[in-house]
Design a protein around this motif. Structure first.
Motif, PDB file in Angstrom:
ATOM      1  N   ALA A 147       0.846  -1.194   0.000  1.00  0.00           N
ATOM      2  CA  ALA A 147       0.000   0.000   0.000  1.00  0.00           C
ATOM      3  C   ALA A 147       0.883   1.246   0.000  1.00  0.00           C
ATOM      4  O   ALA A 147       1.793   1.376   0.822  1.00  0.00           O
ATOM      5  CB  ALA A 147      -0.910   0.009   1.215  1.00  0.00           C
ATOM      6  N   ALA A 149       0.288   4.291   0.918  1.00  0.00           N
ATOM      7  CA  ALA A 149       0.201   5.078   2.151  1.00  0.00           C
ATOM      8  C   ALA A 149       1.135   4.494   3.226  1.00  0.00           C
ATOM      9  O   ALA A 149       1.827   5.241   3.922  1.00  0.00           O
ATOM     10  CB  ALA A 149      -1.235   5.121   2.654  1.00  0.00           C
ATOM     11  N   LEU A 150       1.161   3.178   3.361  1.00  0.00           N
ATOM     12  CA  LEU A 150       2.060   2.547   4.334  1.00  0.00           C
ATOM     13  C   LEU A 150       3.513   2.743   3.921  1.00  0.00           C
ATOM     14  O   LEU A 150       4.378   2.997   4.760  1.00  0.00           O
ATOM     15  CB  LEU A 150       1.745   1.053   4.454  1.00  0.00           C
ATOM     16  CG  LEU A 150       0.405   0.714   5.084  1.00  0.00           C
ATOM     17  CD1 LEU A 150       0.153  -0.781   5.018  1.00  0.00           C
ATOM     18  CD2 LEU A 150       0.355   1.199   6.528  1.00  0.00           C
ATOM     19  N   LEU A 152       4.820   5.190   2.160  1.00  0.00           N
ATOM     20  CA  LEU A 152       5.199   6.580   2.441  1.00  0.00           C
ATOM     21  C   LEU A 152       5.411   6.804   3.927  1.00  0.00           C
ATOM     22  O   LEU A 152       6.371   7.476   4.330  1.00  0.00           O
ATOM     23  CB  LEU A 152       4.114   7.530   1.930  1.00  0.00           C
ATOM     24  CG  LEU A 152       4.037   7.705   0.416  1.00  0.00           C
ATOM     25  CD1 LEU A 152       2.769   8.457   0.025  1.00  0.00           C
ATOM     26  CD2 LEU A 152       5.264   8.446  -0.084  1.00  0.00           C
ATOM     27  N   ALA A 153       4.569   6.221   4.754  1.00  0.00           N
ATOM     28  CA  ALA A 153       4.687   6.397   6.203  1.00  0.00           C
ATOM     29  C   ALA A 153       5.999   5.798   6.724  1.00  0.00           C
ATOM     30  O   ALA A 153       6.681   6.413   7.545  1.00  0.00           O
ATOM     31  CB  ALA A 153       3.496   5.774   6.910  1.00  0.00           C
TER      32      ALA A 153
END
Length: 155
Positions: A147, A149-150, A152-153
């Motif tokens: 994912a 978003a994960l 990037l985090a």
């Protein structure tokens, strides 16, 4: 080091080269080594290329260099570009061929001797960096997060 998260495409390559260009104050790299992904040449040309109209040449200089026949974008001759071609069979690399994209073997050899790394065309530093990123970003396996978003985090 420049890190751009996303799919490897012309947009992410341009982002990476633009960041590198800014952090080196537009300094020209002696040698760029890449794999054979075609977008690298385009991204390098867009980052370091100078439009013909922006060249500050006098009328005499334009006549001397046959200005009308010059390409639309001038690429600095100080930058050498080489690629590493890997031949694979059954998921394993069976041969590696080094290819010079821009300039001559002599110019590339000279650029390699000026560097602080072993004098050979390779992409091992980039591959090691990618391996380290996969290791730190892993989700129980040696791979990147699925994912965005994960990813990037964690990055």
């Amino acid at each position: 080091m420049t890190l751009v998260v996303g799919r490897r495409n012309l947009g992410t390559l341009e982002s990476a080269w633009t960041d590198f260009y800014a952090r080196t104050d537009g300094g020209l790299p002696d040698l760029v080594t890449t794999d054979e992904y075609p977008a690298y040449s385009t991204a390098l040309l867009r980052t370091y290329g100078v439009p013909k109209a922006a060249l500050e040449l006098s009328v005499r200089e334009k006549k001397a260099c046959d200005f009308a026949s010059l390409p639309a974008v001038y690429f600095p001759e100080e930058i050498n570009h080489a690629t590493v071609h890997k031949e694979r069979q059954g998921g394993r690399v069976v041969s590696i061929e080094k290819r010079i994209v821009r300039d001559t073997p002599e110019a590339v050899a000279t650029a390699l001797t000026r560097g602080s790394t072993p004098p050979t065309i390779n992409v091992s530093y980039v591959e090691r960096c990618h391996g380290t990123q996969r290791h730190f970003n892993a989700r129980k396996v040696y791979t990147f997060s699925k994912a965005l978003a994960l990813h990037l985090a964690v990055t």
